[in-house]
Structures are given as structure tokens and as C-alpha cells.
Design an enzyme around this catalytic site. Sequence first.
Site, short mmCIF file in Angstrom:
data_model
loop_
_atom_site.label_atom_id
_atom_site.label_comp_id
_atom_site.label_asym_id
_atom_site.label_seq_id
_atom_site.Cartn_x
_atom_site.Cartn_y
_atom_site.Cartn_z
CD GLU A 1 -3.10 -1.09 2.12
OE1 GLU A 1 -3.05 -0.22 3.01
OE2 GLU A 1 -4.03 -1.92 2.04
CD GLU B 1 -3.84 -5.97 3.40
OE1 GLU B 1 -4.78 -5.27 3.85
OE2 GLU B 1 -2.64 -5.66 3.48
#
Length: 513
Positions: free
Chosen positions: A174, A302
Site C-alpha cells: 500500500e 487482502e
Amino acid sequence: MSKGKISIDKHFIRNTAVDDRIFSAFVEHLGDVIYNGIYNPSHPQANEDGFRKDVIDLVKNLQLTGIRYPGGNYICSYNWEDTVGPAEERPVRADLAWQQTEPNTVGLAEFEKWTKAVGSSLIMAVNLSTRGAVDAANLVEYCNHPGGTYYSDLRRKHGHENPYGIKVWCVGNEVDGPWNIGTKRAEVYGWDAAEAAKAMRRIDKDIELVAVGSSGTQLPTYLEWDRVVLEHVYDSCDFISLHRYMGMPDIDNPSTYDQKDIGDYLELAGRLERNIKDVVAACDYVKGRKHSDKTMYISMDEYNVIDIIPDDEQNHQEKKLWETGPSGHSRGLSMKSTLLFGLSMLTLLRHSDRIRIACQSILINGGGLVMCEGNDDAWVNGSYYIFQHCSLYGRGKVLEEVQEGTLYNTKTCNDVSALDSVCIYHEDEQELDIFVVNKSGEQMDFTLTPAFFRELEPIEHLVVTAENPEAHNSAEHKDVIQSVSRNDIISKENRIQCKLDKYSWNVLRIKER
């Protein structure tokens, strides 16, 4: 009563089986996931290593292929060197991601041992937010090089003669998110990731690498990030990552759907499907631009659902800063969130031609599959059973199908089908497993019409449901949502018929005679 029908043809089967790594999970040093979660030396069921045996047993039954570790946002200030060697000599650090105190008691060796105890393998992430290519290569050397170099011999000195042999590595996490320490622009990360990949493969040419894709559709750089990064890493990485938490307010803006409308909430799965198609399109665009014969695959490393909790049940505790293993919200996932989780797994299976890795997040506590707070016995969310069913019966080949279901309207969507499904065929066992969600508030009259199959014989009908879609499991009431097996499948003139409960997850297991 609603109706649902599936038509399948044995000739319309995908050539490639579902990749086993779709049945993976994610564990991060966050809240009480590690400390006071899987690791709790004072718990009555702790083993000699301090890990809870009841948690190990529950996780083992999921048959996870891989476990991604150690982050997550935690990776942004992660110094892997702090996590190896004698535990009593490791430094206590301030974790910048979650503002917790990290004692490094559970480090690389300890978690790798836990991963083996639950019958899985490690998927490792490197810090490419605040560290660089050489640091990533050093970690690969420590983990995978046989010996004769500084870091591989350091591993041997620490008592691990043989390499860990970690196959899959995430090149950061991220990095585009403004919440991340060490946020980077796409062209900067893309360059850094390509150089890190080069260095890591100099140590071990056989590893597989996951580049960081866009962290969410809410970001202004969504998809353009993927395109720019892919331009840099297309030849050096094997996967682009995709993260999705359905129902998270930052992503699925509450003003764009009615949170109190169960139908609207369940249709968030359609946004996941659009997300996947978007990223596939970005991959194929870059493939065309580069005139490449290589296919870029997706690692959905995720994914989960965020439960919509009624106002009167909200936990308004203040965030606890600089603790180790602070407890989070212990409320289990509602049945409607369990169904949304099931719809997300159907979506992953449906797109398994491009999704080769998928990690349920986060495995332990919060909205995880297994809950283990305090000294109570561990218990499971309803999503545990859905993941387990998919892991046990989804490792085959996807059959193309034609779906027909009763249509209805939600607050923001028209002509929504009450049915969603995926059919998996196991050629060696000649077994057919049909995963079906009844999204309606009525019982469903379900029919399967197969073509070119031999006579079909029912095995069992697995059901996950609850009387109230807002019902949930808890430490006090562990079995409000559970999996039950029924013998109510009817095979007549080689058609399969069954009644499906309202708001239910179903697995129809059938065998050719």
C-alpha cells in the site's frame, strides 16, 4: 418462494484448475492478532512456544496454503533484523503504522514455526516504504540462501541450518496510501520495485514477486497507479496486488448505498467484481503496450468484509496508544456480512483464471475467521465455515454456467438476481461441488440442469445460515451461525433439486456414478 436455476455443460470446463494459493490468509502485527491472539503464553492452552493450541487446531482445519506476513501497514517501518536471533536480545520498537509497542518477541523464526504448525507456508513481505533494494535482498539471503554468506550464515548461527525456502514475496505494501509511512508516487515506487526485484532475484531466481497495486478505488490515483507501476515491473514481477474491504466507509461510501437494506449491502460484491475487471484491464493494457507474451496475474492479498454494526452496539472505546496487543472490537460478523464474505469468495473463484493468490484478512480477531481474545476458548465467525468449504471443495476446475434467478430491486439496484453460484468439478474424483448463495429473504427452489454428465448421486448439502440476518457468533454464543450437513438433495432424471434457506450459503456435493 424464490427460484434459482443453473445450467452447466461438462464440455465447458476451464483447462486450468483453481490455484491452491487462493486459499491463503493474512496475519499482521496489528492489535491483538499476534500478541494476546495467537501468542499468549499465559493462556491455559498455550504450548511450549507460547502459542495457543486451540487456535492452531482451528486454523489447521482451514487447510491454508499460504499465510502472508508481517504486514500490511506494519511493514512500512519494519526492520527485519530486529526480529531474528535470541528473543531476549531483540529491541523493543515503536511501531509507526499502528502506534503500538512492538517487543519483537514473535519474530520471523517464531512465526514461521507457527505457520508450519498450522500446516501452511509463509508469504513474506519486504519494506519498500522506508527501506530499499539491498535491504530486501538481504532478507531473501537470510531466508533462502543455503550458506556461505553473511546473512545466510547468520540464519544458521540463529539455529536454522536449512533455508526457509520462501517462494512468494510481496515487494512492499500500500505504498500509494496517504496513511502509509513512506508514501511514494507511482513512478518512484515502480522504479524502486523493479530494482528491488532485480536484487532479490540475484539471490534467488526462483522466487515469485508481487508488486503493489492501487490500495483502493477511493484514491484519486486508482488504476493510473497500476498502469504506471506495471510499466516499470511488468517484466520483473509476477503479480500485481489488489486489496478490498467491502463495506469499509472510506471505500464504499455509505451515501452510495443503503446500509439498512440487506440487498444493497450484499450487492457490494458487484463492486469487488468491477474492481477485479478494472485491474485485469490495466494489466492487459500494459501487456499490449509492451507487445509482451507474458500474462500478469493478480494477488488479492487482502480481502474481507466490514460489518455494519447497529448504532446501539457500537464500541466507542478510544484508540489505545503504545500498548502491546491491545484488544479490538470482539463482536462477531453478522449473518449478512457472512453472506457478503461468501459472495466475495464466489467472485474470487469465478475470476481464478487471473487471480492466483488470495489472502483473507485478517485471519485472527477483529473480523477474522478465528476469534481468540483473552482467556476464553477460541471461537469462529460464520465466515470460517465458508472459507473452510471453499478450501476443502474448491480446489478443482471451474465450470462455465448459465444462471437464472428470481429478480428483485434494492434501494439502489434494479433487477438483482436472488442467486449467485460457482460450480467446481474434480476430475479425478468425478465430483461436482456447487457453491450457491441465496441472497433473498425467501426460501429458494433450486435446480441444477447438467449436460453430458453421467448419472449424478448426492453426497451432502452443507448449509451456513441463521434465523436472523443480523445474528452473530460471540464468545458466549459460539454457534448462532454454524455449518450443518443435510441429506435433502433430490436427483431426478439427472436433474438436481434442493430447497435453499433464505439468506444462506450452500454447498451441494454431488458425485458421478
